[in-house]
Design a protein around this motif. Structure first.
Motif, PDB file in Angstrom:
ATOM      1  N   THR A 182     -15.506 -34.880 -40.357  1.00  0.00           N
ATOM      2  CA  THR A 182     -15.424 -33.609 -39.326  1.00  0.00           C
ATOM      3  C   THR A 182     -14.098 -33.650 -37.954  1.00  0.00           C
ATOM      4  OG1 THR A 182     -16.206 -35.228 -37.847  1.00  0.00           O
ATOM      5  CG2 THR A 182     -17.894 -34.544 -38.542  1.00  0.00           C
ATOM      6  N   GLU A 183     -14.067 -32.531 -37.409  1.00  0.00           N
ATOM      7  CA  GLU A 183     -12.789 -32.649 -36.763  1.00  0.00           C
ATOM      8  C   GLU A 183     -12.164 -34.041 -35.940  1.00  0.00           C
ATOM      9  OE1 GLU A 183     -10.633 -29.927 -36.301  1.00  0.00           O
ATOM     10  OE2 GLU A 183     -11.517 -29.836 -37.994  1.00  0.00           O
ATOM     11  N   ASN A 184     -13.680 -34.428 -35.639  1.00  0.00           N
ATOM     12  CA  ASN A 184     -13.620 -36.337 -35.307  1.00  0.00           C
ATOM     13  C   ASN A 184     -12.496 -36.945 -36.512  1.00  0.00           C
ATOM     14  OD1 ASN A 184     -13.748 -38.369 -32.850  1.00  0.00           O
ATOM     15  ND2 ASN A 184     -14.909 -38.848 -34.916  1.00  0.00           N
ATOM     16  N   VAL A 208      -8.405 -38.368 -36.053  1.00  0.00           N
ATOM     17  CA  VAL A 208      -7.874 -40.257 -36.183  1.00  0.00           C
ATOM     18  C   VAL A 208      -6.580 -39.795 -36.938  1.00  0.00           C
ATOM     19  CG1 VAL A 208      -7.906 -41.939 -37.335  1.00  0.00           C
ATOM     20  CG2 VAL A 208     -10.346 -41.124 -36.389  1.00  0.00           C
ATOM     21  N   PHE A 209      -6.580 -39.234 -37.476  1.00  0.00           N
ATOM     22  CA  PHE A 209      -4.876 -38.522 -38.803  1.00  0.00           C
ATOM     23  C   PHE A 209      -4.328 -38.126 -37.545  1.00  0.00           C
ATOM     24  CE2 PHE A 209      -7.715 -39.598 -42.013  1.00  0.00           C
ATOM     25  CZ  PHE A 209      -7.161 -40.704 -42.465  1.00  0.00           C
ATOM     26  N   TRP A 210      -4.359 -36.619 -36.932  1.00  0.00           N
ATOM     27  CA  TRP A 210      -3.904 -35.701 -36.059  1.00  0.00           C
ATOM     28  C   TRP A 210      -2.962 -36.452 -35.143  1.00  0.00           C
ATOM     29  CZ3 TRP A 210      -7.388 -31.104 -38.266  1.00  0.00           C
ATOM     30  CH2 TRP A 210      -7.040 -30.822 -39.315  1.00  0.00           C
ATOM     31  N   GLN A 211      -4.589 -36.776 -34.192  1.00  0.00           N
ATOM     32  CA  GLN A 211      -3.948 -37.167 -32.847  1.00  0.00           C
ATOM     33  C   GLN A 211      -3.865 -38.709 -32.968  1.00  0.00           C
ATOM     34  OE1 GLN A 211      -7.105 -36.170 -29.798  1.00  0.00           O
ATOM     35  NE2 GLN A 211      -6.855 -33.698 -30.989  1.00  0.00           N
ATOM     36  N   LYS A 212      -3.679 -39.353 -33.915  1.00  0.00           N
ATOM     37  CA  LYS A 212      -3.478 -41.045 -33.675  1.00  0.00           C
ATOM     38  C   LYS A 212      -4.110 -41.904 -33.138  1.00  0.00           C
ATOM     39  CE  LYS A 212       1.398 -39.570 -35.803  1.00  0.00           C
ATOM     40  NZ  LYS A 212       2.571 -39.193 -34.989  1.00  0.00           N
ATOM     41  N   ARG A 213      -5.558 -41.653 -32.997  1.00  0.00           N
ATOM     42  CA  ARG A 213      -6.577 -42.301 -31.878  1.00  0.00           C
ATOM     43  C   ARG A 213      -7.312 -42.709 -32.570  1.00  0.00           C
ATOM     44  NH1 ARG A 213     -10.151 -39.257 -29.746  1.00  0.00           N
ATOM     45  NH2 ARG A 213     -10.496 -37.053 -30.469  1.00  0.00           N
ATOM     46  N   ILE A 223      -9.922 -45.911 -36.856  1.00  0.00           N
ATOM     47  CA  ILE A 223      -8.569 -46.321 -36.134  1.00  0.00           C
ATOM     48  C   ILE A 223      -7.679 -46.001 -37.606  1.00  0.00           C
ATOM     49  CG2 ILE A 223      -9.719 -48.103 -34.993  1.00  0.00           C
ATOM     50  CD1 ILE A 223      -8.633 -50.072 -36.988  1.00  0.00           C
ATOM     51  N   PRO A 224      -6.574 -45.506 -36.449  1.00  0.00           N
ATOM     52  CA  PRO A 224      -5.320 -44.806 -38.131  1.00  0.00           C
ATOM     53  C   PRO A 224      -5.078 -45.981 -38.084  1.00  0.00           C
ATOM     54  CG  PRO A 224      -4.785 -44.551 -35.479  1.00  0.00           C
ATOM     55  CD  PRO A 224      -5.742 -45.321 -35.435  1.00  0.00           C
ATOM     56  N   VAL A 225      -3.875 -46.268 -39.090  1.00  0.00           N
ATOM     57  CA  VAL A 225      -3.506 -47.024 -40.254  1.00  0.00           C
ATOM     58  C   VAL A 225      -1.652 -46.606 -40.436  1.00  0.00           C
ATOM     59  CG1 VAL A 225      -2.909 -48.689 -42.117  1.00  0.00           C
ATOM     60  CG2 VAL A 225      -5.310 -47.962 -40.956  1.00  0.00           C
ATOM     61  N   PHE A 226      -0.945 -47.325 -39.443  1.00  0.00           N
ATOM     62  CA  PHE A 226       0.519 -46.812 -39.249  1.00  0.00           C
ATOM     63  C   PHE A 226       1.108 -47.235 -40.508  1.00  0.00           C
ATOM     64  CE2 PHE A 226      -1.115 -45.899 -35.258  1.00  0.00           C
ATOM     65  CZ  PHE A 226      -1.295 -44.766 -34.845  1.00  0.00           C
ATOM     66  N   ASP A 227       2.471 -46.748 -40.962  1.00  0.00           N
ATOM     67  CA  ASP A 227       3.350 -47.049 -41.400  1.00  0.00           C
ATOM     68  C   ASP A 227       4.343 -48.221 -41.149  1.00  0.00           C
ATOM     69  OD1 ASP A 227       5.344 -46.778 -43.998  1.00  0.00           O
ATOM     70  OD2 ASP A 227       6.664 -46.545 -42.099  1.00  0.00           O
ATOM     71  N   ARG A 228       4.429 -49.043 -41.643  1.00  0.00           N
ATOM     72  CA  ARG A 228       4.994 -50.017 -41.075  1.00  0.00           C
ATOM     73  C   ARG A 228       6.822 -50.031 -40.581  1.00  0.00           C
ATOM     74  NH1 ARG A 228       6.304 -53.354 -46.501  1.00  0.00           N
ATOM     75  NH2 ARG A 228       7.213 -51.026 -47.173  1.00  0.00           N
ATOM     76  N   LEU A 229       7.406 -49.159 -40.765  1.00  0.00           N
ATOM     77  CA  LEU A 229       8.498 -48.540 -40.513  1.00  0.00           C
ATOM     78  C   LEU A 229       8.320 -47.738 -39.188  1.00  0.00           C
ATOM     79  CD1 LEU A 229      10.925 -49.102 -43.326  1.00  0.00           C
ATOM     80  CD2 LEU A 229      10.093 -50.641 -41.292  1.00  0.00           C
ATOM     81  N   SER A 230       6.912 -46.965 -38.816  1.00  0.00           N
ATOM     82  CA  SER A 230       7.476 -45.732 -38.197  1.00  0.00           C
ATOM     83  C   SER A 230       6.089 -45.706 -37.413  1.00  0.00           C
ATOM     84  CB  SER A 230       8.109 -44.355 -38.830  1.00  0.00           C
ATOM     85  OG  SER A 230       6.715 -44.113 -40.282  1.00  0.00           O
ATOM     86  N   ASP A 231       6.185 -44.437 -37.053  1.00  0.00           N
ATOM     87  CA  ASP A 231       4.833 -44.026 -36.438  1.00  0.00           C
ATOM     88  C   ASP A 231       4.073 -42.666 -36.884  1.00  0.00           C
ATOM     89  OD1 ASP A 231       5.421 -41.864 -35.569  1.00  0.00           O
ATOM     90  OD2 ASP A 231       5.561 -41.895 -33.835  1.00  0.00           O
ATOM     91  N   ALA A 267      -6.785 -44.336 -42.730  1.00  0.00           N
ATOM     92  CA  ALA A 267      -7.596 -44.336 -41.040  1.00  0.00           C
ATOM     93  C   ALA A 267      -9.107 -45.239 -42.216  1.00  0.00           C
ATOM     94  CB  ALA A 267      -8.283 -42.878 -40.991  1.00  0.00           C
ATOM     95  N   LEU A 268      -9.100 -46.749 -41.286  1.00  0.00           N
ATOM     96  CA  LEU A 268      -9.790 -47.053 -41.596  1.00  0.00           C
ATOM     97  C   LEU A 268     -10.795 -46.927 -41.062  1.00  0.00           C
ATOM     98  CD1 LEU A 268      -9.921 -50.172 -42.683  1.00  0.00           C
ATOM     99  CD2 LEU A 268     -10.305 -51.074 -40.634  1.00  0.00           C
ATOM    100  N   GLY A 269     -12.583 -47.563 -41.390  1.00  0.00           N
ATOM    101  CA  GLY A 269     -13.213 -46.832 -41.071  1.00  0.00           C
ATOM    102  C   GLY A 269     -14.179 -48.093 -40.839  1.00  0.00           C
ATOM    103  N   ILE A 270     -15.184 -48.236 -40.396  1.00  0.00           N
ATOM    104  CA  ILE A 270     -16.058 -49.183 -40.485  1.00  0.00           C
ATOM    105  C   ILE A 270     -17.309 -48.228 -39.705  1.00  0.00           C
ATOM    106  CG2 ILE A 270     -17.331 -51.025 -39.662  1.00  0.00           C
ATOM    107  CD1 ILE A 270     -14.465 -52.602 -39.037  1.00  0.00           C
ATOM    108  N   ASP A 271     -18.518 -48.845 -40.978  1.00  0.00           N
ATOM    109  CA  ASP A 271     -20.204 -47.882 -40.440  1.00  0.00           C
ATOM    110  C   ASP A 271     -21.146 -48.630 -40.104  1.00  0.00           C
ATOM    111  OD1 ASP A 271     -19.175 -45.484 -41.057  1.00  0.00           O
ATOM    112  OD2 ASP A 271     -19.229 -45.231 -42.720  1.00  0.00           O
TER     113      ASP A 271
END
Length: 772
Positions: free
Chosen positions: A130-132, A136-141, A160-168, A173-177
């Motif tokens: 979904t857009e939701n 997570v990728f586009w809005q980083k939230r 939740i988004p998973v960020f690169d070690r050296l940048s934002d 995206a890590l998901g839990i159901d």
């Protein structure tokens, strides 16, 4: 019971049910919403802890295609997710997803066993994204949604988004159901006490109301019984006690939530510190040591000692070493060279079945310990072939196969020593342009020493206990060490992670390192609850119980006092009633005497006042006036012409039509009657009724020309009755005109001279056969 009373009771019951139900539903909704928020925060926090546990370097090496099935990084991450899922059985799926440039969301890896029907292979598209999910990728939230439905089922989902070690940059995206049934079940479990209390309050309110009506319906004598007298107090006690339990539950849950949030924040900071310490050991110590050997043609012993000295000076939580790979052809030359260097004998050795040192048997490759620091009590370990030990051999094979740092299960690889169990970590080292494998840098991690060192650096607050576990291949937690005191018997070699008595007060943080899953568990110390007790709920309960008892005593006392006062009032009422009866009889006798005096002065109208009184009372009863109003009407009607006492008798009995002057004298009798009675205090406006009984609606009456609502109802009733009686009776100057003429007069002037409601009541009476 009258229809009106029944209707009133039903409406009262409905009102109480609606009010109490509304309050109960509101409290249940608030409790459920609080439970939902608490559960959402917990799910989101655990997802964040899991994200922090990921080895980002391994994740960045994934391509998101089916080729990842042969990637050691994927295989490690897959196994780690499978192990972690066993620690969090309430979660159905744990997975990592990516997004392509065209917006397609796909799977990197999930926690399902290989070959499982629900497994998603690397690169599989998630068609139901979904857009939701994309936000997570586009809005980083981070997001949490419930319920969300897809082809696997209905879930509460945290992403939740998973960020690169050296940048934002978001690399995954890590998901839990969580199954929505489990989600709703937890919320219902937390809301159930409030639901029960709300239903109980409703039942008590309804029962209390029914008992109150039952008490009112009792005969006066039975109300004096002890149970009936204390019934209100008992009802108040149970209702107020139920409200107290509801308030105490709400306050306790609020304080518990606040305390848990505070502790969770503290625990996460402690767990994160341990996480960072382990990763520093990997990134800045073990990898640096490997670079030393990879970047040098050869590393002499003194160089090794110099390099690791700053590391071990901070504490001996880790033993460091170098293990070269020696072929069987190189063995003798290697042993000779090292013997010369050590100025003594050196050989590659192993232990036999009795644990004795023996020369290593023939094999293709040997992995002898060449350098080891700190060396003071471990010099005899030099030359020990790690390939001869089953546990360390398995670690060697995995490290060589994957090319990654690899840790063992808790072990004592140095069997000739009394060293406590720890974790052996080997990092394969490659040299030269061809990246030829030439040995391992070694770290033997000692958790007990590590935790003591960590505690001395940042955790000596007495508020928390931090434990470290390692998950075995079956996903079972194996205890390594903790900051607990020695007398705290709360850990076993293999135990449950959440061993603290309240599951809400355990913070569990996984760490994906060295091909293993370490678990950091933080829970309160045994002094924590003494320092931060959940006392507000108990205080509310105690205060509420005291208030409930106080209200019960007050209501009981008031009922007793009311009972005593009622007895006194009843006695005095009986005495007063006796006096009142005498007074009433005297008053009525006086009025009758006065009315008789009027009749004596005007024999032609004898009985007029009695007949008017009877008709007026009948009209009032037809109009459903209350008994008190009718009593006042009866009295006023019986003397409405009392003012004629002041009119000369010859005028009253004159057989001819009266002159204008004589008629004016007749018109004075309402005022004269008013004057006679205005100084007497009646419970009814008798004097005013007499004064107004010749007034008319249109203002044409006398003596004051009142109109409309200025004329009181009793006077309007007497006016109609007076006219009807007069027209149907004989007078000296005319014969009786008859009832038909009287009704015609009344109907013609209804709404003009006479009150329509009074006229309507009169007509109904006549139609029913009323006679004087």
């Amino acid at each position: 019971m009258t229809f009106r009373k029944k209707t009133g009771r039903i409406l009262t019951m409905i009102m109480i049910v609606l009010v109490v139900s509304s309050v109960g539903i509101s409290l249940c909704f608030i409790t459920a919403e609080s439970a939902r928020k608490s559960l959402s925060d917990k799910l989101l926090n655990e997802a964040k802890l899991l994200e922090a546990a990921l080895n980002k370097a391994h994740l960045e090496s994934l391509h998101g295609t089916i080729d990842d099935l042969a990637n050691p990084a994927y295989l490690r991450l897959k196994q780690q997710l499978i192990q972690v899922k066993k620690i969090f059985p309430q979660y159905r799926f744990i997975y990592l997803m990516g997004i392509r440039t065209d917006g397609e969301v796909f799977f990197f890896v999930d926690s399902e066993l290989p070959g499982s029907p629900d497994e998603s292979l690397p690169g599989d598209p998630y068609w139901e994204a979904t857009e939701n999910d994309r936000n997570v990728f586009w809005q980083k939230r981070s997001t949490i949604v419930s319920p969300i439905k897809d082809s696997w089922g209905t879930w509460a989902n945290a992403m939740i988004p998973v960020f690169d070690r050296l940048s934002d940059k978001v690399i995954a995206a890590l998901g839990i159901d969580m199954d929505i049934k489990n989600w709703n079940g937890i919320i219902m479990e937390k809301t159930l006490p409030m639901v029960i209390l709300s239903v109980l309050l409703l039942l008590l309110s309804v029962i209390g109301l029914l008992l109150m009506w039952w008490k009112k319906a009792l005969p006066q004598e039975r109300r004096k019984g002890r149970f009936a007298r204390y019934l209100d107090a008992i009802t108040v006690f149970f209702i107020s006690l139920t409200i107290t339990f509801m308030a105490a539950f709400s306050v306790n849950e609020s304080q518990k939530s606040s305390r848990n949030e505070t502790f969770e924040s503290l625990a996460i900071s402690k767990a994160t510190f341990v996480l960072q310490a382990l990763r520093d050991m990997r990134a800045y110590e073990l990898e640096s040591l490997s670079l030393l050997f990879e970047s040098s043609e050869s590393v002499e012993r003194y160089e090794f000692e110099t390099f690791v000295h700053p590391i071990i000076s901070r504490g001996d939580m880790t033993i460091w070493g170098w293990v070269p790979a020696i072929t069987s052809a190189e063995r003798y030359e290697f042993e000779s060279k090292v013997s010369t260097e050590l100025s003594g004998s050196f050989e590659i050795w192993e232990t036999d079945s009795q644990g004795k040192h023996v020369r290593a048997g023939e094999r293709d490759l040997y992995y002898p310990i060449l350098y080891l620091e700190p060396l003071e009590d471990k010099r005899e370990l030099l030359g020990f072939d790690l390939g001869s030990n089953a546990i360390t051999k398995a670690v060697i094979e995995e490290a060589v196969e994957t090319g990654y740092m690899t840790a063992s299960d808790p072990t004592t690889p140095f069997e000739s020593t009394s060293e406590v169990k720890g974790v052996l970590i080997l990092n394969p080292s490659y040299k030269g342009i061809s990246d030829a494998f030439h040995g391992f840098t070694l770290a033997f991690f000692r958790p007990e020493v590590f935790m003591k060192l960590i505690e001395s650096i940042s955790m000596n607050d007495g508020m928390t206990v931090v434990g470290i576990y390692l998950l075995d291949d079956e996903g079972r937690p194996v205890f390594l060490a903790s900051t607990a005191s020695e007398h705290d018997e709360i850990y076993n070699s293999v135990s449950e992670l959440r061993h603290y008595h309240s599951d809400e007060m355990n913070v569990v943080m996984p760490i994906f390192e060295f091909g293993k899953v370490f678990m950091i568990v933080v829970h309160p110390s045994f002094d924590y609850e003494r320092l931060y007790p959940l006392q507000q709920g108990w205080m509310t309960l105690a205060i509420g119980a005291i208030i409930s008892l106080f209200l019960t005593v007050v209501v009981g006392s008031l009922n007793n006092r009311s009972y005593r006062l009622q007895r006194e009032v009843q006695q005095r009422t009986e005495d007063l009633q006796t006096s009142l009866d005498k007074l009433t009889r005297t008053m009525e006798g006086s009025v009758r005497a006065l009315a008789s005096a009027v009749d004596l002065r005007d024999p032609y109208t004898s009985g007029h006042q009695r007949r008017v009184t009877a008709l007026a009372v009948a009209i009032a009863e037809r109009m459903n006036l209350n008994s008190e109003t009718i009593n006042g009407l009866r009295l006023a009607a019986s003397v409405h012409d009392v003012g004629k006492i002041q009119v000369p008798a010859e005028i009253l009995s004159s057989p001819r039509r009266l002159s204008a002057l004589e008629y004016e004298m007749i018109k004075m009798h309402p005022g004269a009657g008013h004057a006679l009675f205005e100084g007497i205090e009646f419970p009814w406006p008798v004097a005013e009724i007499i004064y107004q009984h010749h007034e008319r609606l249109d203002g044409s009456g006398y003596p004051r020309g009142l109109s409309g609502d200025e004329i009181i109802l009793e006077a309007r009733i007497i006016a109609v009755a007076d006219v009807v009686e007069a027209m149907t009776s004989h007078r000296p100057y005319r014969p009786a005109q008859g009832l038909e003429e009287a009704l015609k007069e009344i109907k013609k002037n209804s709404g003009k001279l006479y009150d329509p409601a009074v006229v309507s009541a009169l007509i109904e009476l006549i139609e029913e056969g009323y006679t004087f």
